[in-house]
Each structure stands twice: as structure tokens, then as C-alpha cells.
Design an enzyme around this catalytic site. Structure first.
Site, PDB file in Angstrom:
ATOM      1  N   ILE A  12       1.022  -1.179   0.216  1.00 47.81           N
ATOM      2  CA  ILE A  12       0.026  -0.198  -0.065  1.00 47.81           C
ATOM      3  C   ILE A  12       0.766   1.229  -0.012  1.00 47.81           C
ATOM      4  CG2 ILE A  12      -1.879   1.039   1.046  1.00 47.81           C
ATOM      5  CD1 ILE A  12      -2.613  -1.713   2.442  1.00 47.81           C
ATOM      6  N   ASN A  35       9.449  -6.826   4.733  1.00 48.71           N
ATOM      7  CA  ASN A  35       8.297  -7.419   4.033  1.00 48.71           C
ATOM      8  C   ASN A  35       8.514  -6.712   2.501  1.00 48.71           C
ATOM      9  OD1 ASN A  35       6.490  -9.534   3.460  1.00 48.71           O
ATOM     10  ND2 ASN A  35       5.054  -8.157   3.757  1.00 48.71           N
ATOM     11  N   ALA A 100       4.226   1.198   8.365  1.00 46.85           N
ATOM     12  CA  ALA A 100       5.233   0.327   8.758  1.00 46.85           C
ATOM     13  C   ALA A 100       4.467  -0.807   9.775  1.00 46.85           C
ATOM     14  CB  ALA A 100       6.450   0.710   9.272  1.00 46.85           C
ATOM     15  N   LYS A 103       2.066  -7.933   9.207  1.00 43.21           N
ATOM     16  CA  LYS A 103       0.643  -8.050   8.781  1.00 43.21           C
ATOM     17  C   LYS A 103       0.003  -9.516   8.650  1.00 43.21           C
ATOM     18  CE  LYS A 103       0.933  -7.655   4.069  1.00 43.21           C
ATOM     19  NZ  LYS A 103       0.170  -7.272   2.624  1.00 43.21           N
ATOM     20  N   SER A 143      -7.659  -1.212  10.235  1.00 44.61           N
ATOM     21  CA  SER A 143      -8.014  -2.367   9.463  1.00 44.61           C
ATOM     22  C   SER A 143      -9.619  -2.554  10.055  1.00 44.61           C
ATOM     23  CB  SER A 143      -7.197  -3.466   9.920  1.00 44.61           C
ATOM     24  OG  SER A 143      -7.931  -4.661   9.272  1.00 44.61           O
ATOM     25  N   TYR A 168      -2.427  -9.983  15.555  1.00 42.36           N
ATOM     26  CA  TYR A 168      -2.313  -8.753  14.547  1.00 42.36           C
ATOM     27  C   TYR A 168      -3.637  -7.692  14.709  1.00 42.36           C
ATOM     28  CZ  TYR A 168      -3.091  -6.326  10.242  1.00 42.36           C
ATOM     29  OH  TYR A 168      -3.318  -5.456   9.235  1.00 42.36           O
ATOM     30  N   LYS A 172      -3.634  -3.631  15.943  1.00 40.08           N
ATOM     31  CA  LYS A 172      -4.567  -2.365  15.322  1.00 40.08           C
ATOM     32  C   LYS A 172      -5.484  -1.785  16.407  1.00 40.08           C
ATOM     33  CE  LYS A 172      -2.422  -2.839  11.292  1.00 40.08           C
ATOM     34  NZ  LYS A 172      -1.351  -1.677  10.809  1.00 40.08           N
TER      35      LYS A 172
HETATM   36  P1  NAD Z   1       3.457  -4.586   3.539  1.00 42.40           P
HETATM   37  O1  NAD Z   1       3.985  -5.507   4.458  1.00 42.40           O
HETATM   38  O2  NAD Z   1       3.407  -4.701   1.970  1.00 42.40           O
HETATM   39  O3  NAD Z   1       4.113  -3.279   4.029  1.00 42.40           O
HETATM   40  C1  NAD Z   1       4.528  -2.818   5.213  1.00 42.40           C
HETATM   41  C2  NAD Z   1       6.009  -2.313   5.031  1.00 42.40           C
HETATM   42  O4  NAD Z   1       6.277  -1.978   6.572  1.00 42.40           O
HETATM   43  C3  NAD Z   1       6.902  -3.240   4.521  1.00 42.40           C
HETATM   44  O5  NAD Z   1       7.533  -2.634   3.439  1.00 42.40           O
HETATM   45  C4  NAD Z   1       7.935  -3.789   5.736  1.00 42.40           C
HETATM   46  O6  NAD Z   1       9.166  -3.819   5.173  1.00 42.40           O
HETATM   47  C5  NAD Z   1       7.707  -2.325   6.673  1.00 42.40           C
HETATM   48  N1  NAD Z   1       7.796  -2.449   7.839  1.00 42.40           N
HETATM   49  C6  NAD Z   1       7.498  -3.599   8.843  1.00 42.40           C
HETATM   50  N2  NAD Z   1       8.023  -3.394  10.097  1.00 42.40           N
HETATM   51  C7  NAD Z   1       8.861  -2.468  10.027  1.00 42.40           C
HETATM   52  C8  NAD Z   1       9.676  -1.859  10.941  1.00 42.40           C
HETATM   53  N3  NAD Z   1       9.661  -2.285  12.257  1.00 42.40           N
HETATM   54  N4  NAD Z   1      10.200  -0.685  10.468  1.00 42.40           N
HETATM   55  C9  NAD Z   1      10.221  -0.351   9.409  1.00 42.40           C
HETATM   56  N5  NAD Z   1       9.434  -0.996   8.328  1.00 42.40           N
HETATM   57  C10 NAD Z   1       8.728  -2.195   8.711  1.00 42.40           C
HETATM   58  O7  NAD Z   1       1.838  -4.313   3.956  1.00 42.40           O
HETATM   59  P2  NAD Z   1       0.800  -3.517   3.393  1.00 42.40           P
HETATM   60  O8  NAD Z   1      -0.222  -4.591   2.759  1.00 42.40           O
HETATM   61  O9  NAD Z   1       1.531  -2.470   2.432  1.00 42.40           O
HETATM   62  O10 NAD Z   1       0.100  -2.671   4.634  1.00 42.40           O
HETATM   63  C11 NAD Z   1       0.462  -1.638   5.110  1.00 42.40           C
HETATM   64  C12 NAD Z   1      -0.429  -1.244   6.305  1.00 42.40           C
HETATM   65  O11 NAD Z   1      -1.419  -1.318   6.073  1.00 42.40           O
HETATM   66  C13 NAD Z   1       0.073  -2.420   7.522  1.00 42.40           C
HETATM   67  O12 NAD Z   1       0.066  -1.665   8.618  1.00 42.40           O
HETATM   68  C14 NAD Z   1      -0.993  -3.158   7.511  1.00 42.40           C
HETATM   69  O13 NAD Z   1      -1.102  -3.812   8.766  1.00 42.40           O
HETATM   70  C15 NAD Z   1      -2.361  -2.365   7.335  1.00 42.40           C
HETATM   71  N6  NAD Z   1      -3.263  -3.083   6.465  1.00 42.40           N
HETATM   72  C16 NAD Z   1      -3.248  -3.865   5.625  1.00 42.40           C
HETATM   73  C17 NAD Z   1      -4.108  -4.503   5.010  1.00 42.40           C
HETATM   74  C18 NAD Z   1      -3.985  -5.532   3.584  1.00 42.40           C
HETATM   75  O14 NAD Z   1      -4.877  -6.462   3.495  1.00 42.40           O
HETATM   76  N7  NAD Z   1      -2.762  -5.458   2.897  1.00 42.40           N
HETATM   77  C19 NAD Z   1      -5.428  -4.298   5.670  1.00 42.40           C
HETATM   78  C20 NAD Z   1      -5.673  -3.622   6.901  1.00 42.40           C
HETATM   79  C21 NAD Z   1      -4.464  -2.910   7.128  1.00 42.40           C
HETATM   80  N1  UFG Z   2     -10.129 -17.211   1.200  1.00 39.30           N
HETATM   81  C1  UFG Z   2     -10.383 -18.321   0.640  1.00 39.30           C
HETATM   82  N2  UFG Z   2      -8.891 -18.979   0.318  1.00 39.30           N
HETATM   83  C2  UFG Z   2      -7.619 -18.280   0.452  1.00 39.30           C
HETATM   84  C3  UFG Z   2      -7.672 -17.091   1.072  1.00 39.30           C
HETATM   85  C4  UFG Z   2      -8.642 -16.705   1.518  1.00 39.30           C
HETATM   86  O1  UFG Z   2     -11.239 -18.835   0.368  1.00 39.30           O
HETATM   87  O2  UFG Z   2      -6.730 -19.007   0.010  1.00 39.30           O
HETATM   88  C5  UFG Z   2     -11.040 -16.431   1.569  1.00 39.30           C
HETATM   89  C6  UFG Z   2     -11.251 -16.048   3.132  1.00 39.30           C
HETATM   90  O3  UFG Z   2     -12.054 -17.211   3.714  1.00 39.30           O
HETATM   91  C7  UFG Z   2     -12.417 -15.065   3.347  1.00 39.30           C
HETATM   92  C8  UFG Z   2     -11.528 -14.062   2.031  1.00 39.30           C
HETATM   93  O4  UFG Z   2     -11.445 -15.033   1.037  1.00 39.30           O
HETATM   94  O5  UFG Z   2     -13.527 -15.200   3.101  1.00 39.30           O
HETATM   95  C9  UFG Z   2     -10.791 -12.906   2.015  1.00 39.30           C
HETATM   96  O6  UFG Z   2      -9.798 -13.642   2.845  1.00 39.30           O
HETATM   97  P1  UFG Z   2      -8.131 -12.798   2.809  1.00 39.30           P
HETATM   98  O7  UFG Z   2      -7.353 -13.540   3.406  1.00 39.30           O
HETATM   99  O8  UFG Z   2      -8.114 -12.126   1.492  1.00 39.30           O
HETATM  100  O9  UFG Z   2      -8.627 -11.323   3.820  1.00 39.30           O
HETATM  101  P2  UFG Z   2      -9.528 -11.099   5.311  1.00 39.30           P
HETATM  102  O10 UFG Z   2     -10.695 -10.596   5.021  1.00 39.30           O
HETATM  103  O11 UFG Z   2      -9.290 -12.370   5.835  1.00 39.30           O
HETATM  104  O12 UFG Z   2      -8.250 -10.545   5.723  1.00 39.30           O
HETATM  105  C10 UFG Z   2      -7.955  -9.129   5.328  1.00 39.30           C
HETATM  106  C11 UFG Z   2      -6.524  -8.797   5.584  1.00 39.30           C
HETATM  107  C12 UFG Z   2      -6.343  -8.697   7.178  1.00 39.30           C
HETATM  108  C13 UFG Z   2      -7.201  -7.866   7.842  1.00 39.30           C
HETATM  109  C14 UFG Z   2      -8.540  -8.163   7.335  1.00 39.30           C
HETATM  110  C15 UFG Z   2      -9.747  -7.115   8.024  1.00 39.30           C
HETATM  111  O13 UFG Z   2      -5.566  -9.562   5.205  1.00 39.30           O
HETATM  112  O14 UFG Z   2      -5.107  -8.016   7.471  1.00 39.30           O
HETATM  113  O15 UFG Z   2      -8.799  -8.139   6.053  1.00 39.30           O
HETATM  114  O16 UFG Z   2      -9.409  -5.773   7.413  1.00 39.30           O
HETATM  115  F1  UFG Z   2      -7.196  -7.871   9.022  1.00 39.30           F
END
Ligand code: NAD
Ligand code: UFG
Length: 357
Positions: A12, A35, A100, A103, A143, A168, A172
Site C-alpha cells: 500500500i 517484507n 510500517a 500483517k 483495519s 495482529y 490495530k
Molecule cells: P506490506 O508488508 O507490504 O508493507 C508494510 C511495510 O512495512 C513493509 O515494506 C515492511 O518492510 C515495513 N515494515 C514492517 N515492520 C517495520 C519496522 N519495524 N520498521 C520499518 N519498516 C517496517 O503491507 P501492506 O499491505 O502495504 O500494509 C501496510 C499497512 O496497512 C500495514 O500496517 C498493514 O497492517 C495495514 N493493513 C493492510 C491490509 C491489507 O490487507 N494489505 C489491511 C488492513 C490494514
Molecule cells: N480465502 C479463501 N482462500 C484463500 C484465501 C482466502 O477462500 O486461499 C477467503 C477467506 O476465507 C475470506 C476471503 O477469502 O472469506 C478473504 O480472505 P483474505 O485473507 O484475503 O482477507 P481477510 O478478510 O481474511 O483479511 C484481510 C487482511 C487482514 C485484515 C482483514 C480485515 O488480510 O489483514 O482483512 O481487515 F485484518
């Protein structure tokens, strides 16, 4: 603004850098690359450079600095006060967008200390330095997980927080509380908590996207890896949920729409708006099978799947009411599910090994 973007090399974060730079902001990225890859930052520069070189976009930013001056990268950890202070010594920072964090839901169950240390310890450290340097402007990646099992859908921001089902999610939820308490103690803070729903998709250039380590936990990266032939078939976790086809329903949002939400939130920070919470989602729920069908139709690729057991901790459905963000930030998601599927696939097809090529 000059924005400190923690975690800016990630999924993101990298998409948000593009939108910030294209809208005239400068960025200082702090990422420990735990990551992610520094290559994403090179790709961000390519995308923004192409954008700025297009005469149609010349007017969009009056920033005359070179792109290299506008993106600074520090490889380091948010838990390290020394590097945070170095960043503030060397740059004038107006606001922070804090991505950062670790996740992976399953990993957080196995390694709770790591998650609390990294996500909560790291954020406490960041808040301390921001406070000391009088930079009390922050946007935080929260989240939908903070709602736990929602009382009803669509979920509005005033829906009571629930109990996350893993460490996790608790990081949040706890961090949201910490930010609220900081604001209560000192109203000079401007804090925006963005509750993301399910980000998927990729930049339409196909140059940046999600690059998970190992076997993906999340649905869309799993599907794209099946499509590219790395994985054999998708496991659908449960078909007995209380939804239109029995499979879990989520609010998938294109990562570029999500990134634009951060630029809008930054405007709100400039207005010195205090503490605000917004859902970022489309407001529409799609089931797992809806996603499979849309992916197949958009990209003309068959995704074999089998129904498996439910995954522990999953809920029936989660989708939001995004009207608060529309009214107060002027933000709406405009990219539909077809576009999400096309862009996810373009990224994966062009980069079968992600940034490891
Ligand atoms: P991502 O892992 O791609 O990005 C997170 C970045 O933070 C990575 O580049 C990692 O190297 C860096 N990082 C982790 N720990 C660190 C630290 N201690 N110091 C410096 N850098 C650090 O994940 P993303 O999907 O881009 O998510 C970004 C944020 O959004 C996260 O906080 C995640 O929890 C939150 N979020 C993501 C999702 C999702 O589904 N992707 C959903 C809800 C919230
Ligand atoms: N799913 C499958 N097969 C897979 C992966 C996922 O059937 O291999 C299903 C899950 O059961 C769910 C849907 O696809 O019904 C979405 O699953 P994701 O793992 O893609 O997403 P989640 O909603 O479980 O989780 C995401 C983020 C979390 C966050 C959460 C709520 O990954 O970080 O949304 O915001 F906490």
C-alpha cells in the site's frame, strides 16, 4: 507537504508514494525492508517520471525539484530512535503516514511477541519522536479487523469495536486506542485512523503490486499465483457461511483508490481537524466465488478451486458504509471489481516472481 512514509516500500505504501508524488508532495521513506524490496521505490520513480513527462499532467504539480530530491529513502526500523532522529535532523517533516507493520494473521498467532513488539513498540517509538519534534500530524493504517464480528453490515465508523481474533488485529485495535489517548492528552495532534477493508489490485502500469513472501494467505495473491501456474488450485475456505453463495463476503478495494484516500486524508490533516476515523472500502461485498468468477471473466483464465474447511477466525461478511469518507474527505472508490482483477493479473503476469526477478 514533506511526508514521512513509514513502510513506504510495501504494497500500500508504494502505491501511496505514487499518488503523493503525482500530487506535488515530497516523501521521506523509512522501511526496514522486512517484507518488501527497495526495487519498488525504483519502480515508483519510473511511474511518476512517466506521469510528469506526459504534457497532459504538467499542470498537476508545481513542484520544481527533481524526482531524486523528492523521494528520500532511509533503510531502518521504526523501533530505532536513532534513525528517526536522524530523519528529523536531515529533513523538515510536515506529517507522517504510518504503514510500517507486520500483517500476517497466522504468523501473529504463532509469534505474538514479535507482532506486539514491532507494531505497538515501533509505533510508540514513532509517536515519541513525532511528539518531541513537534510533528503532531499522522495518518495510521488501521483495519476492518478492529470491528471483530460486526454487529451489522454495512459497517459504519460508529459501529462498536469488537474483539479481533488474532494478535495482529489486536495491535490495530490497541494502537487506535493509543492514538485516541494521545489526542485526548494533547489536542494539537491531528490524527486520522483509516480502517482499510480488503485492498487488492495493483498500479495499472503493472510495475508495482503485492509481493507476498511464500504461499499467500490472502485471496487475490493466491488466485494470481494459481493463474500464473505457481500454485495448482485455490482452496475456498468454507461454503456454508450465511452469504448469497455460502462463501465469505468482503469489501475489496483497489489499492490505487486506497492510496488516493491517503492524499485526501492529508488535506484533512492540513485543516487541523483533530482526530478522525474513516472506513476505506467501496461499500460493496463480493464473495470468494464472485471474485473467482470476476477474475476468470476479466482475464479469460480458468481458476481451478476446491471447497475446504472454514479458516479459523474468518467471519461471514464484512463490508462498509463509506459515506463518511465521501462527505468529509471528498473521497470515493471509483475502480470496479473488473479493474481490480485486471490490474492484479497484469502485475503478476509481468512479474511472476514479484520484485525478486
Ligand atoms: P506490506 O508488508 O507490504 O508493507 C508494510 C511495510 O512495512 C513493509 O515494506 C515492511 O518492510 C515495513 N515494515 C514492517 N515492520 C517495520 C519496522 N519495524 N520498521 C520499518 N519498516 C517496517 O503491507 P501492506 O499491505 O502495504 O500494509 C501496510 C499497512 O496497512 C500495514 O500496517 C498493514 O497492517 C495495514 N493493513 C493492510 C491490509 C491489507 O490487507 N494489505 C489491511 C488492513 C490494514
Ligand atoms: N480465502 C479463501 N482462500 C484463500 C484465501 C482466502 O477462500 O486461499 C477467503 C477467506 O476465507 C475470506 C476471503 O477469502 O472469506 C478473504 O480472505 P483474505 O485473507 O484475503 O482477507 P481477510 O478478510 O481474511 O483479511 C484481510 C487482511 C487482514 C485484515 C482483514 C480485515 O488480510 O489483514 O482483512 O481487515 F485484518
Amino acid at each position: 507537504m514533506n511526508v514521512l512514509v513509514t513502510g513506504g516500500a510495501g504494497f500500500i505504501g508504494s502505491h501511496t508514494l505514487v499518488e503523493l508524488l503525482e500530487n506535488g508532495h515530497d516523501v521521506v521513506v523509512l522501511d526496514n525492508l522486512s517484507n518488501s524490496s527497495e526495487k519498488s521505490l525504483e519502480k515508483v520513480k519510473e511511474i511518476v517520471s512517466d506521469y510528469l513527462n506526459n504534457p497532459e499532467n504538467k499542470e498537476s504539480t508545481d513542484n520544481n525539484k527533481s524526482l531524486d530530491e523528492r523521494i528520500k529513502f532511509y533503510k531502518g526500523d521504526i523501533r530505532d530512535e536513532v534513525i528517526l532522529n536522524k530523519i528529523f535532523d536531515e529533513n523538515k517533516i510536515d506529517a507522517c503516514i504510518h504503514f510500517a507493520g507486520l500483517k500476517a494473521v497466522g504468523e501473529s498467532v504463532a509469534k505474538p511477541w514479535l507482532y506486539y513488539n514491532n507494531n505497538i513498540g515501533g509505533t510508540l517509538n514513532l509517536i515519541k519522536v513525532l511528539d518531541e519534534r513537534n510533528c503532531k500530524n499522522i495518518i495510521f493504517s488501521s483495519s476492518a479487523t478492529v470491528y471483530g464480528v460486526p454487529e451489522s453490515v454495512p459497517i459504519k465508523e460508529d459501529c462498536p469495536k469488537g474483539s479481533p481474533t488474532n494478535p495482529y488485529g489486536w495491535t490495530k485495535s490497541m494502537l487506535e486506542q493509543i492514538f485516541m489517548d494521545m489526542y485526548t492528552s494533547d489536542n494539537e495532534w491531528n490524527i486520522i485512523l483509516l480502517r482499510y477493508f480488503n485492498p487488492i489490485g495493483a498500479h495499472e502500469s503493472g510495475k508495482i503490486g503485492e509481493d507476498p513472501n511464500g504461499i499467500p494467505n490472502n485471496l487475490m495473491p493466491y488466485i494470481t499465483q494459481v493463474a500464473v501456474g505457481k500454485l495448482e488450485k485455490l482452496g475456498v475456505f468454507g461454503n456454508d457461511y450465511n452469504t448469497h453463495d455460502g462463501t465469505g463476503v468482503r469489501d475489496y478495494i483497489h489499492v490505487v483508490d486506497l492510496a488516493i484516500g491517503h492524499v485526501k486524508a492529508l488535506k484533512k490533516i492540513e485543516e487541523k481537524a483533530g482526530l478522525n476515523i474513516y472506513n476505506l472500502g467501496t461499500g460493496t461485498g463480493y464473495s470468494v466465488l464472485d471474485i473467482v468468477n470476476n477474475f476468470e471473466a476479466a482475464n479469460d483464465i480458468k481458476i481451478p478451486y476446491e471447497i475446504k474447511e472454514r479458516r479459523p477466525g474468518d467471519i461471514d461478511e464484512s463490508y462498509c458504509d463509506p459515506s463518511k469518507a465521501k462527505e468529509e474527505l471528498g473521497w470515493v472508490a471509483t475502480r470496479d471489481i473488473r479493474k481490480m482483477c485486471e490490474d492484479s493479473w497484469r502485475w503478476q503476469k509481468n512479474n511472476p516472481k514479484g520484485f525478486k526477478d
